[in-house]
Design an enzyme around this catalytic site. Structure first.
Site, PDB file in Angstrom:
ATOM      1  N   THR A  77       0.863  -1.180   0.000  1.00  0.00           N
ATOM      2  CA  THR A  77       0.000   0.000   0.000  1.00  0.00           C
ATOM      3  C   THR A  77       0.896   1.225   0.000  1.00  0.00           C
ATOM      4  O   THR A  77       2.076   1.156   0.372  1.00  0.00           O
ATOM      5  CB  THR A  77      -0.942   0.014   1.215  1.00  0.00           C
ATOM      6  OG1 THR A  77      -0.194   0.355   2.396  1.00  0.00           O
ATOM      7  CG2 THR A  77      -1.584  -1.341   1.422  1.00  0.00           C
ATOM      8  N   THR A 131       6.112   3.676   1.604  1.00  0.00           N
ATOM      9  CA  THR A 131       5.666   2.352   1.176  1.00  0.00           C
ATOM     10  C   THR A 131       5.298   1.547   2.419  1.00  0.00           C
ATOM     11  O   THR A 131       6.033   1.534   3.404  1.00  0.00           O
ATOM     12  CB  THR A 131       6.764   1.615   0.387  1.00  0.00           C
ATOM     13  OG1 THR A 131       7.941   1.486   1.207  1.00  0.00           O
ATOM     14  CG2 THR A 131       7.114   2.367  -0.883  1.00  0.00           C
ATOM     15  N   GLU A 132       4.171   0.892   2.361  1.00  0.00           N
ATOM     16  CA  GLU A 132       3.680   0.080   3.481  1.00  0.00           C
ATOM     17  C   GLU A 132       3.345  -1.307   2.956  1.00  0.00           C
ATOM     18  O   GLU A 132       2.281  -1.537   2.389  1.00  0.00           O
ATOM     19  CB  GLU A 132       2.428   0.721   4.103  1.00  0.00           C
ATOM     20  CG  GLU A 132       2.663   2.065   4.778  1.00  0.00           C
ATOM     21  CD  GLU A 132       3.070   1.921   6.235  1.00  0.00           C
ATOM     22  OE1 GLU A 132       3.269   0.776   6.697  1.00  0.00           O
ATOM     23  OE2 GLU A 132       3.187   2.962   6.907  1.00  0.00           O
ATOM     24  N   THR A 133       4.292  -2.255   3.117  1.00  0.00           N
ATOM     25  CA  THR A 133       3.972  -3.621   2.722  1.00  0.00           C
ATOM     26  C   THR A 133       3.021  -4.235   3.743  1.00  0.00           C
ATOM     27  O   THR A 133       2.964  -3.803   4.906  1.00  0.00           O
ATOM     28  CB  THR A 133       5.238  -4.486   2.624  1.00  0.00           C
ATOM     29  OG1 THR A 133       5.865  -4.546   3.908  1.00  0.00           O
ATOM     30  CG2 THR A 133       6.207  -3.913   1.598  1.00  0.00           C
TER      31      THR A 133
END
Length: 580
Positions: free
Chosen positions: A209, A284-286
């Site tokens: 996300t 960035t948000e994995t």
């Protein structure tokens, strides 16, 4: 014969093994701090395009490192800027329990010097990265604190050596890490900044996300490029790579299908700070529940795609940044606080899992779970329009007494140009009196945070000393100045408690002594007597309180200290100043 044998042995010498610790592992391991820095040292020694150097210190005493990847080996920010290159700045490991960016960047830097198809992307781009920002947390390694996360086997801790969350420290700069970052960021002044993370929250189909700089807070010139070109290229490119993207999953109700909310990153956060300088920011948000190996791969692919897009759009980015910088310096009114406008709704096709309930084995009560056997793709409301709720008209300059050293230090670290008064002088300027504010009942990141500040402006003649500071607002750091020195701004230095000593009264009166003086004041000042009588009639409780009435008179008398609740940074509205 011996020479032949030596020659043969040289022919069969194994090539250097450039695999990272992640690549050598089982897909569920991340590099330690020592392994990460040692790997970059090897790259620095082997490739002139790569420079590893210390860029400051951290709270734990270990250095903060920077890595520069530049095809001609030029690692000087001013020189690189003169060569008309765009700068992409990647920060990893601010939360070392979220380490995908650490491992992805190690592979990416190696590949940029070893793969011809990637080298082209750096023809007009210089890559700068912090291998691990929270060195303190990276050295505090464990395998249990990321309760909601699927790997890796071991990882660092969120808090640093002072138990600070560094992604709340960009304005207040309590940590040495943040002060080192500010200096490094100001040296490079990148066009694009990326901060790599892992998310918590709901379950859904996406592996990655994305938080992009909130569009209403981003300068219009940069926002136009972001919305019309950069974001569409990133979303389309990641879809093509089989990594569909979604905006960061922050939602209105119980599950994501209730509607996504755009994340408002105020200047305490990394991309909130970088936005103050017209830098395009990404977080960035994995997704925590996906396995670690695909989380690393998706981060690698996103970073590579972003740099490739910057390479392709170098001229557009330069033009947008130049316009933003020029217009920001000339801007007269600035938004300081924001509110989500839920009447403005876009639609986003979201790929989620159905949220259902079942009986908890712990409490026996209904509990939420996401049913991975029931995936869906459906449009959901996306609320990402923010409206300013407080704005301010900028002054010509801010006058800052030299007593406030902690504030002045932070201004310098963030590139603010300061001048000093060359003699003692009295200046008539606008000051604020703090009429009301709220304070959090519990500490937040080492501070009792203020909010909902109400101010009363007043023109006053103030005595300033030789050596007091002047920050003329017409400079590159104008937005940073306004959002830190205006008390009502969300992340102002006032709200973070740097000026709390003004909130305490230093002089008082004894009732039995002041009684006679108060009576004399009323006798000499009929207008004051009228004000007192009007208040007595309007407020019965006040009329019954002798102490309240004495205090009423005291606050309107020459004996009351003018400095109480007076914000010490004054707003200079025009005219010449005796500065060095």
């Amino acid at each position: 014969m011996l020479a032949l044998l030596l020659s043969a042995s040289l022919l069969f010498t194994a090539p250097p093994d450039w695999r990272t610790p992640f690549e050598k592992g089982n897909g569920n391991t991340t590099a330690t701090y020592a392994e990460c820095i040692d790997y970059y040292k090897r790259l620095d020694a082997a490739y002139p395009e790569i420079t590893l150097r210390e860029a400051g210190t951290t709270d734990i005493g270990q250095p903060l490192h920077e890595v520069v990847v530049s095809l001609d080996g030029d690692a000087d920010p001013a020189s690189v800027r003169a060569k008309n290159r765009r700068m992409v700045f990647i920060q990893n490991g601010i939360h070392p329990g979220e380490p995908e960016g650490i491992d992805a960047s190690m592979m990416l830097v190696r590949d940029y010097v070893q793969k011809k198809e990637l080298r082209r992307q750096l023809e007009n781009v210089t890559l700068v990265l912090i291998p691990i920002y929270n060195v303190d947390g990276a050295l505090n390694r464990n395998s249990t604190t990321r309760t909601n996360q699927n790997g890796p086997q071991e990882y660092g801790f969120r808090g640093n050596a002072r138990n600070l969350d560094l992604n709340r420290d960009y304005i207040k700069q309590d940590s040495r890490n943040a002060r080192s970052f500010a200096q490094l960021f100001q040296r490079w002044q990148p066009e694009v900044f990326v901060d790599t993370h892992t998310s918590n929250g709901a379950d859904y189909q996406y592996t990655l996300t994305l938080i992009d700089t909130q569009r209403d807070k981003l300068h219009p010139a940069m926002n136009q490029y972001m919305q019309q070109r950069l974001l569409p290229a990133l979303y389309a490119g990641m879809e093509k790579k089989k990594w569909p993207l979604t905006p960061y999953v922050d939602f209105e109700g119980r599950t994501p299908e209730s509607g996504l909310r755009g994340f408002l990153e105020t200047p305490r956060y990394s991309t909130g700070y970088t936005t103050l300088f017209n830098t395009l920011g990404f977080v960035t948000e994995t997704h925590m529940l996906k396995e670690f190996a695909p989380r690393v791969r998706v981060t690698y692919d996103f970073l590579e795609l972003l740099i490739r897009t910057v390479h392709q759009d170098a001229a557009q980015i330069k033009q947008a940044r130049a316009a933003a910088d020029q217009q920001t310096r000339a801007q007269t009114d600035f938004a300081l606080t924001w509110q989500l406008d839920t009447t403005q709704i876009d639609k986003f096709s979201f790929r989620g899992y159905e949220g259902r309930t079942k009986t908890s084995e712990v409490s026996g009560q209904p509990r939420l779970y996401y049913d991975r056997k029931a995936p869906f793709t459906r449009p959901v409301n996306y609320y990402h329009t923010y409206r300013p709720t407080t704005t301010v008209h900028r002054p010509v300059a801010y006058l800052i007494p030299q007593a406030w050293g902690e504030v002045l230090e932070r201004l310098r670290l963030s590139g603010v140009q300061l001048q000093r008064l060359r003699r003692d002088t009295t200046l008539t300027a606008e000051v604020y009196y703090v009429e009301d504010y709220k304070t959090s009942p519990r500490p937040y990141e080492g501070h009792y945070l203020h909010s909902q500040v109400k101010l009363r402006p007043e023109q006053q003649a103030l005595a300033f000393r030789k050596g007091d500071y002047v920050a003329v607002v017409d400079q590159a750091a104008v937005r940073y100045l306004v959002e830190t020195l205006e008390p009502q701004a969300t992340d102002s230095f006032f709200n973070w408690g740097f000026f709390d000593s003004i909130l305490q009264q230093k002089e008082h009166f004894s009732d039995y002594v002041f009684e006679d003086l108060a009576a004399e004041l009323l006798h000499r000042d009929p207008q004051l007597r009228q004000q007192l009588e009007a208040r007595q009639k309007a407020d019965p409780a006040f009329a019954k309180s002798a102490s309240a009435q004495l205090d009423f008179i005291y606050r309107r008398s020459p004996h009351y200290e003018k400095s109480y609740l007076r914000y010490p940074v004054a707003r200079w509205l025009g005219g010449n100043l005796p500065v060095e």
